[in-house]
Design a protein around this motif. Structure first.
Motif, PDB file in Angstrom:
ATOM      1  N   UNK A  16       0.821  -1.203   0.000  1.00  0.00           N
ATOM      2  CA  UNK A  16       0.000   0.000   0.000  1.00  0.00           C
ATOM      3  C   UNK A  16       0.859   1.259   0.000  1.00  0.00           C
ATOM      4  N   UNK A  17       1.960   1.240   0.764  1.00  0.00           N
ATOM      5  CA  UNK A  17       2.865   2.388   0.799  1.00  0.00           C
ATOM      6  C   UNK A  17       3.534   2.603  -0.555  1.00  0.00           C
ATOM      7  N   UNK A  18       3.962   1.523  -1.174  1.00  0.00           N
ATOM      8  CA  UNK A  18       4.588   1.632  -2.497  1.00  0.00           C
ATOM      9  C   UNK A  18       3.582   2.152  -3.521  1.00  0.00           C
ATOM     10  N   UNK A  19       2.366   1.687  -3.443  1.00  0.00           N
ATOM     11  CA  UNK A  19       1.312   2.145  -4.346  1.00  0.00           C
ATOM     12  C   UNK A  19       1.057   3.642  -4.142  1.00  0.00           C
ATOM     13  N   UNK A  20       0.999   4.077  -2.894  1.00  0.00           N
ATOM     14  CA  UNK A  20       0.781   5.499  -2.597  1.00  0.00           C
ATOM     15  C   UNK A  20       1.950   6.334  -3.115  1.00  0.00           C
ATOM     16  N   UNK A  21       3.173   5.845  -2.956  1.00  0.00           N
ATOM     17  CA  UNK A  21       4.344   6.563  -3.466  1.00  0.00           C
ATOM     18  C   UNK A  21       4.303   6.681  -4.980  1.00  0.00           C
ATOM     19  N   UNK A  22       3.904   5.608  -5.644  1.00  0.00           N
ATOM     20  CA  UNK A  22       3.820   5.632  -7.102  1.00  0.00           C
ATOM     21  C   UNK A  22       2.733   6.593  -7.566  1.00  0.00           C
ATOM     22  N   UNK A  23       1.603   6.622  -6.867  1.00  0.00           N
ATOM     23  CA  UNK A  23       0.537   7.579  -7.216  1.00  0.00           C
ATOM     24  C   UNK A  23       1.042   9.012  -7.065  1.00  0.00           C
ATOM     25  N   UNK A  28       3.052  14.104  -9.635  1.00  0.00           N
ATOM     26  CA  UNK A  28       4.141  15.050  -9.905  1.00  0.00           C
ATOM     27  C   UNK A  28       4.436  15.092 -11.401  1.00  0.00           C
ATOM     28  N   UNK A  29       4.515  13.923 -12.037  1.00  0.00           N
ATOM     29  CA  UNK A  29       4.782  13.867 -13.477  1.00  0.00           C
ATOM     30  C   UNK A  29       3.670  14.551 -14.262  1.00  0.00           C
ATOM     31  N   UNK A  51      13.179  17.540 -21.379  1.00  0.00           N
ATOM     32  CA  UNK A  51      12.208  17.611 -20.282  1.00  0.00           C
ATOM     33  C   UNK A  51      11.326  16.363 -20.253  1.00  0.00           C
ATOM     34  N   UNK A  52      10.891  15.922 -21.423  1.00  0.00           N
ATOM     35  CA  UNK A  52      10.039  14.724 -21.489  1.00  0.00           C
ATOM     36  C   UNK A  52      10.823  13.483 -21.046  1.00  0.00           C
ATOM     37  N   UNK A  53      12.067  13.372 -21.474  1.00  0.00           N
ATOM     38  CA  UNK A  53      12.901  12.230 -21.075  1.00  0.00           C
ATOM     39  C   UNK A  53      13.119  12.238 -19.562  1.00  0.00           C
ATOM     40  N   UNK A  60       9.938   5.971 -14.390  1.00  0.00           N
ATOM     41  CA  UNK A  60      10.530   4.636 -14.416  1.00  0.00           C
ATOM     42  C   UNK A  60      11.246   4.324 -13.103  1.00  0.00           C
ATOM     43  N   UNK A  61      12.023   5.283 -12.617  1.00  0.00           N
ATOM     44  CA  UNK A  61      12.751   5.086 -11.362  1.00  0.00           C
ATOM     45  C   UNK A  61      11.785   4.799 -10.220  1.00  0.00           C
ATOM     46  N   UNK A  62      10.737   5.611 -10.136  1.00  0.00           N
ATOM     47  CA  UNK A  62       9.780   5.447  -9.047  1.00  0.00           C
ATOM     48  C   UNK A  62       8.985   4.152  -9.164  1.00  0.00           C
ATOM     49  N   UNK A  63       8.835   3.649 -10.383  1.00  0.00           N
ATOM     50  CA  UNK A  63       8.115   2.397 -10.592  1.00  0.00           C
ATOM     51  C   UNK A  63       9.042   1.185 -10.479  1.00  0.00           C
ATOM     52  N   UNK A  64      10.339   1.444 -10.297  1.00  0.00           N
ATOM     53  CA  UNK A  64      11.280   0.335 -10.194  1.00  0.00           C
ATOM     54  C   UNK A  64      11.684  -0.235 -11.530  1.00  0.00           C
ATOM     55  N   UNK A  65      11.540   0.546 -12.577  1.00  0.00           N
ATOM     56  CA  UNK A  65      11.924   0.118 -13.920  1.00  0.00           C
ATOM     57  C   UNK A  65      13.276   0.763 -14.219  1.00  0.00           C
TER      58      UNK A  65
END
Length: 71
Positions: A16-23, A28-29, A51-53, A60-65
């Motif tokens: 749940x915490x990871x999901x909230x962080x990703x949201x 922000x994006x 800027x787009x990159x 990607x970083x926040x999603x662990x990709x």
């Protein structure tokens, strides 16, 4: 009724915490993209691309990709 493994139940709070962080990261994006869209008429193509990159890399970083950087 769906069957959930004990591991998932034990890690529910962490998930749940990871999901909230990703949201939060997506919010922000989204804000960054809106700001970028408002400034497109004042930016050159290279600035826009960079800027787009940067926004994509942050998501990607926040999603662990993780991608291997091109050399």
């Amino acid at each position: 009724m769906p069957v959930v493994s004990a591991d998932v139940l034990e890690r529910a709070e962490e998930l749940e915490e990871k999901y909230a962080d990703l949201r939060t990261s997506v919010r922000v994006a989204t804000d960054d993209l809106r700001q970028l869209a408002a400034q497109l008429h004042t930016m050159d193509a290279e600035e826009t691309y960079d800027a787009i990159v940067d926004i994509a890399k942050a998501l990607e970083r926040d999603a662990g990709i993780y991608r291997k950087e091109a050399e």
